[in-house]
Design a protein around this motif. Sequence first.
Motif, PDB file in Angstrom:
ATOM      1  N   GLN A 338     -46.807   7.462  45.434  1.00  0.00           N
ATOM      2  CA  GLN A 338     -45.957   8.582  45.038  1.00  0.00           C
ATOM      3  C   GLN A 338     -46.329   9.117  43.661  1.00  0.00           C
ATOM      4  O   GLN A 338     -46.372  10.341  43.442  1.00  0.00           O
ATOM      5  CB  GLN A 338     -44.497   8.109  45.063  1.00  0.00           C
ATOM      6  N   GLU A 339     -46.621   8.219  42.741  1.00  0.00           N
ATOM      7  CA  GLU A 339     -46.956   8.653  41.379  1.00  0.00           C
ATOM      8  C   GLU A 339     -48.289   9.376  41.340  1.00  0.00           C
ATOM      9  O   GLU A 339     -48.454  10.379  40.625  1.00  0.00           O
ATOM     10  CB  GLU A 339     -46.990   7.432  40.444  1.00  0.00           C
ATOM     11  N   ARG A 340     -49.254   8.877  42.099  1.00  0.00           N
ATOM     12  CA  ARG A 340     -50.574   9.527  42.126  1.00  0.00           C
ATOM     13  C   ARG A 340     -50.452  10.937  42.679  1.00  0.00           C
ATOM     14  O   ARG A 340     -51.059  11.877  42.152  1.00  0.00           O
ATOM     15  CB  ARG A 340     -51.523   8.694  43.000  1.00  0.00           C
ATOM     16  N   LEU A 341     -49.668  11.106  43.727  1.00  0.00           N
ATOM     17  CA  LEU A 341     -49.504  12.433  44.315  1.00  0.00           C
ATOM     18  C   LEU A 341     -48.789  13.385  43.354  1.00  0.00           C
ATOM     19  O   LEU A 341     -49.152  14.561  43.246  1.00  0.00           O
ATOM     20  CB  LEU A 341     -48.739  12.335  45.633  1.00  0.00           C
ATOM     21  N   ALA A 342     -47.791  12.878  42.655  1.00  0.00           N
ATOM     22  CA  ALA A 342     -47.086  13.720  41.685  1.00  0.00           C
ATOM     23  C   ALA A 342     -48.036  14.198  40.594  1.00  0.00           C
ATOM     24  O   ALA A 342     -47.949  15.352  40.132  1.00  0.00           O
ATOM     25  CB  ALA A 342     -45.915  12.943  41.071  1.00  0.00           C
ATOM     26  N   SER A 343     -48.962  13.333  40.214  1.00  0.00           N
ATOM     27  CA  SER A 343     -49.955  13.727  39.204  1.00  0.00           C
ATOM     28  C   SER A 343     -50.876  14.813  39.748  1.00  0.00           C
ATOM     29  O   SER A 343     -51.217  15.766  39.025  1.00  0.00           O
ATOM     30  CB  SER A 343     -50.762  12.506  38.785  1.00  0.00           C
ATOM     31  N   LEU A 344     -51.268  14.677  41.018  1.00  0.00           N
ATOM     32  CA  LEU A 344     -52.141  15.689  41.628  1.00  0.00           C
ATOM     33  C   LEU A 344     -51.428  17.028  41.758  1.00  0.00           C
ATOM     34  O   LEU A 344     -52.061  18.094  41.686  1.00  0.00           O
ATOM     35  CB  LEU A 344     -52.620  15.210  42.991  1.00  0.00           C
ATOM     36  N   MET A 345     -50.133  16.993  41.955  1.00  0.00           N
ATOM     37  CA  MET A 345     -49.376  18.248  42.031  1.00  0.00           C
ATOM     38  C   MET A 345     -49.419  18.998  40.701  1.00  0.00           C
ATOM     39  O   MET A 345     -49.517  20.230  40.672  1.00  0.00           O
ATOM     40  CB  MET A 345     -47.942  17.961  42.445  1.00  0.00           C
ATOM     41  N   LYS A 346     -49.390  18.266  39.619  1.00  0.00           N
ATOM     42  CA  LYS A 346     -49.518  18.909  38.312  1.00  0.00           C
ATOM     43  C   LYS A 346     -50.917  19.494  38.144  1.00  0.00           C
ATOM     44  O   LYS A 346     -51.086  20.563  37.529  1.00  0.00           O
ATOM     45  CB  LYS A 346     -49.215  17.889  37.206  1.00  0.00           C
ATOM     46  N   GLU A 347     -51.920  18.783  38.689  1.00  0.00           N
ATOM     47  CA  GLU A 347     -53.279  19.323  38.646  1.00  0.00           C
ATOM     48  C   GLU A 347     -53.369  20.620  39.446  1.00  0.00           C
ATOM     49  O   GLU A 347     -54.075  21.563  39.061  1.00  0.00           O
ATOM     50  CB  GLU A 347     -54.274  18.295  39.189  1.00  0.00           C
ATOM     51  N   ALA A 348     -52.668  20.669  40.589  1.00  0.00           N
ATOM     52  CA  ALA A 348     -52.664  21.892  41.395  1.00  0.00           C
ATOM     53  C   ALA A 348     -52.107  23.059  40.597  1.00  0.00           C
ATOM     54  O   ALA A 348     -52.643  24.173  40.638  1.00  0.00           O
ATOM     55  CB  ALA A 348     -51.850  21.665  42.669  1.00  0.00           C
ATOM     56  N   LYS A 349     -51.029  22.806  39.871  1.00  0.00           N
ATOM     57  CA  LYS A 349     -50.453  23.861  39.041  1.00  0.00           C
ATOM     58  C   LYS A 349     -51.426  24.284  37.955  1.00  0.00           C
ATOM     59  O   LYS A 349     -51.598  25.485  37.679  1.00  0.00           O
ATOM     60  CB  LYS A 349     -49.148  23.360  38.415  1.00  0.00           C
ATOM     61  N   ASP A 350     -52.086  23.318  37.343  1.00  0.00           N
ATOM     62  CA  ASP A 350     -53.047  23.622  36.278  1.00  0.00           C
ATOM     63  C   ASP A 350     -54.226  24.431  36.830  1.00  0.00           C
ATOM     64  O   ASP A 350     -54.775  25.289  36.130  1.00  0.00           O
ATOM     65  CB  ASP A 350     -53.541  22.323  35.644  1.00  0.00           C
ATOM     66  N   LEU A 351     -54.597  24.148  38.067  1.00  0.00           N
ATOM     67  CA  LEU A 351     -55.692  24.886  38.693  1.00  0.00           C
ATOM     68  C   LEU A 351     -55.303  26.325  38.998  1.00  0.00           C
ATOM     69  O   LEU A 351     -56.162  27.208  39.064  1.00  0.00           O
ATOM     70  CB  LEU A 351     -56.107  24.163  39.978  1.00  0.00           C
ATOM     71  N   GLY A 352     -54.001  26.546  39.212  1.00  0.00           N
ATOM     72  CA  GLY A 352     -53.533  27.904  39.496  1.00  0.00           C
ATOM     73  C   GLY A 352     -53.330  28.199  40.963  1.00  0.00           C
ATOM     74  O   GLY A 352     -53.135  29.358  41.335  1.00  0.00           O
ATOM     75  N   VAL A 353     -53.389  27.151  41.825  1.00  0.00           N
ATOM     76  CA  VAL A 353     -53.190  27.380  43.259  1.00  0.00           C
ATOM     77  C   VAL A 353     -51.702  27.376  43.582  1.00  0.00           C
ATOM     78  O   VAL A 353     -50.866  26.958  42.779  1.00  0.00           O
ATOM     79  CB  VAL A 353     -53.935  26.326  44.114  1.00  0.00           C
ATOM     80  N   ASP A 354     -51.392  27.803  44.806  1.00  0.00           N
ATOM     81  CA  ASP A 354     -49.995  27.971  45.204  1.00  0.00           C
ATOM     82  C   ASP A 354     -49.353  26.699  45.732  1.00  0.00           C
ATOM     83  O   ASP A 354     -48.121  26.569  45.704  1.00  0.00           O
ATOM     84  CB  ASP A 354     -49.899  29.033  46.309  1.00  0.00           C
ATOM     85  N   MET A 355     -50.173  25.755  46.248  1.00  0.00           N
ATOM     86  CA  MET A 355     -49.594  24.673  47.023  1.00  0.00           C
ATOM     87  C   MET A 355     -50.415  23.399  46.882  1.00  0.00           C
ATOM     88  O   MET A 355     -51.628  23.447  46.690  1.00  0.00           O
ATOM     89  CB  MET A 355     -49.539  25.089  48.498  1.00  0.00           C
ATOM     90  N   PHE A 356     -49.715  22.268  47.020  1.00  0.00           N
ATOM     91  CA  PHE A 356     -50.369  20.973  47.150  1.00  0.00           C
ATOM     92  C   PHE A 356     -50.205  20.517  48.593  1.00  0.00           C
ATOM     93  O   PHE A 356     -49.086  20.515  49.143  1.00  0.00           O
ATOM     94  CB  PHE A 356     -49.748  19.936  46.210  1.00  0.00           C
ATOM     95  N   LEU A 357     -51.314  20.103  49.227  1.00  0.00           N
ATOM     96  CA  LEU A 357     -51.304  19.672  50.619  1.00  0.00           C
ATOM     97  C   LEU A 357     -51.603  18.180  50.693  1.00  0.00           C
ATOM     98  O   LEU A 357     -52.683  17.731  50.307  1.00  0.00           O
ATOM     99  CB  LEU A 357     -52.338  20.457  51.431  1.00  0.00           C
ATOM    100  N   LEU A 358     -50.631  17.411  51.206  1.00  0.00           N
ATOM    101  CA  LEU A 358     -50.807  15.976  51.423  1.00  0.00           C
ATOM    102  C   LEU A 358     -51.442  15.755  52.781  1.00  0.00           C
ATOM    103  O   LEU A 358     -50.896  16.152  53.799  1.00  0.00           O
ATOM    104  CB  LEU A 358     -49.452  15.259  51.354  1.00  0.00           C
ATOM    105  N   ASP A 359     -52.579  15.071  52.802  1.00  0.00           N
ATOM    106  CA  ASP A 359     -53.323  14.857  54.040  1.00  0.00           C
ATOM    107  C   ASP A 359     -52.929  13.515  54.672  1.00  0.00           C
ATOM    108  O   ASP A 359     -51.872  12.945  54.399  1.00  0.00           O
ATOM    109  CB  ASP A 359     -54.828  14.935  53.764  1.00  0.00           C
ATOM    110  N   ASP A 360     -53.779  13.006  55.521  1.00  0.00           N
ATOM    111  CA  ASP A 360     -53.545  11.800  56.324  1.00  0.00           C
ATOM    112  C   ASP A 360     -53.227  10.592  55.435  1.00  0.00           C
ATOM    113  O   ASP A 360     -53.691  10.490  54.304  1.00  0.00           O
ATOM    114  CB  ASP A 360     -54.808  11.531  57.153  1.00  0.00           C
ATOM    115  N   GLY A 361     -52.417   9.654  55.993  1.00  0.00           N
ATOM    116  CA  GLY A 361     -52.198   8.378  55.335  1.00  0.00           C
ATOM    117  C   GLY A 361     -50.824   8.175  54.743  1.00  0.00           C
ATOM    118  O   GLY A 361     -50.604   7.182  54.033  1.00  0.00           O
TER     119      GLY A 361
END
Length: 731
Positions: A338-361
């Motif tokens: 959960q923590e790793r994904l939350a960190s990636l969501m912040k990276e998505a915002k920093d990148l400027g994209v609209d959405m974070f997509l959680l894949d398999d697993g």
Amino acid sequence: MKLPIAIFLSLTTATAVASQEPERNIIRISTDNTDLIFETGPNNRLYQTYLGPRLLNEEDHKNLSWHHYAGTDGAVSTRGWEAYSTSGNEDFFEPALGITHADGNMTTYLYYVSSSQEPVEGGTHTRINLKDDKYPVEVTLNYVAYPKENVIKTWTDISHHEKKPIAMWQYASAMLYFNEPEYWLTGFSSDWAREGQLSSQQLQPGKKVIDTKLGSRAAMHAEPFFEIGLDGPVREHSGEVLMGTLGWTGNFRFTFEVDNVGYLRVIPGINPYASTYELKAGETFTTPEFIFTLSCDGTGQGSRNLHDWARRYSLKDGKGQRMTLLNNWENTSFNFDQERLASLMKEAKDLGVDMFLLDDGWFGNKYPRSNDRAGLGDWEPTKEKLPGGIAALVKSADDAGVKFGIWIEPEMVNPKSELYEKHPDWAIELPNRDTYYYRHQLVLDLSNPKVQDYVFGVVDRIMTENPEVAYFKWDCNSPITNIFSPYSKDRQGQLYIDHVRGLYNILRRVKEKYPDLPMMLCAGGGGRCDYEALKYFTEFWCSDNTDPIERIYIQWGFSQFFPAKAMAAHVTSWNRNTSVKFRTDVAAMCRLGFDIGLHELSADELDYCRQAVANWNRLQPAVMDGDQYRLVSPYATNHAAIEYVDKSKEKAVLFAYNLSPRFQEKLTAVKLQGLDPQRKYLVKEINLMPGTKSGFAFDGKTFSGDYLMKVGLEVLTRRHNSSSVIELTAM
């Protein structure tokens, strides 16, 4: 001598009939550029008399003949191009319809009954009703012509009222005929990571068949579309070409038959392999839609026809915008919490994209999904990884300022799962042979209504509990193996068809309840790519192969039939020998996404990606909704160039790629298309790495549209694996 009155009446009646001109029923199906014309013959059967460029004078229709002359045993005879040829008639070639009647008779003759036309959204729907004179079998040929887009879609309804079921062993969607000196077929072969590969061949006497027998991931080895060059090999910018595709997410078959006198018949439809269909009295069998366009200006114009048609009438949310995203798969695989994904969501915002997509697993508790051998079917978040469940992920995304999407594969099950333990009879699996597993999984039996409810419930439960979920990536990684339905024990010959119809029932329910929910169609890459499925999905995943060089070929192939808006592409770490700029420029020709660890990027590379996202969003009207022009083919050169022009001709974007130029090879200017020749355009290179300047002499200059189309721009270079993106703005 006086004749007996019966003979006299018979002769006079025959004379009167012979002297009368048979009634001619001429049915015209037209777009602004194409005519498809049928006529009833003296025997009251329906024949194709013309398919080609639109005839300007209506009186010319009467000069068309229902028959064609063909040599037989040295003599001259007539042959009709029957609109929907049937088994057992006097035609010796492949039929469109094959029926075994309740009494065992395998012949069918169809006679014209009536026809009608009515307006529908964007076009005209023509219905032609046919009927057998010996058996209560009825066939309705349906054609919807879209005049502006120059597209026709056609399908067939088959029904009967015999006392017992009939067995249908052939049931094509349509039948089209051509009489040209030669025919050249371009097909699209496929495999995992090698989707949409073009190859061409001249059709010779006999049959060429393109088909698939995979059931669910049906387009894994062959794509459901083709091109036929009618005046030589298929060309991009000139020549007459038929471009056709079938809207069916299961087994399909295209039959191309050149007969003994050189006529070509094209027969698209469901593959009847292992699918003799038992049709009960009163039921109607509806074939998939076959969609085609006839272009006199090469495949480029044909593609633009299909792109416009798709965005307006077929693709889900075809007129809406698309979201950029960051996916986690290439970055984390199954290893996240959960923590790793939350960190990636912040990276998505920093990148400027609209959405974070959680894949398999993300799912499975008794059998956690830590690899592809377990967990499929158990769509509960893994508590160890995600103690807060999906709700916590949605909140983290909201806190980061991005939307949240999620991966599912609801049609499949791992034997190592709670679902399989509870419902082994829900899987397609042989009862008396060893089981063959493809990717350690089995396909759920979607012909079973209970399974349909379950699969719909996967989406419905996630959305009911987490209405903020903004996107689904819907995967399908396995073809059907071990073909046997525990549910349809007495109807095994219908499983391949009923399974696909079950899928459509599920997707229809999802769309009705969640009409604005974007979804990506995925099947181990591009194993699903048809316009029936795309009624329920906003885009499809072209390939798991994200090597940008390979992607240029893959996207080139798919773009023949699908607009950029329907094609998803991500920037990943595949082929690190290419730059982040090159990888991003290739993905930017489709719906742009990222699937890469941002920690791998330098500060300049990250700045570049942010800039590319902003440019892509700004240029959506051209790339997503504009006209596409394939200018330089990677199949013919060591380069590629693709241009997009918005509908107002105010803005254009040129993508140019240098793949593997040879030493000191000759380079030519790229001539643009689709611009207004009378207007001036400011030419500017964009998507430059920070701190670099354009190396082109034309950068920042103004040219007329006429100059750009006739003289062009020198954008190709000898730098291997390099790219340029050129923006053109009307002044």
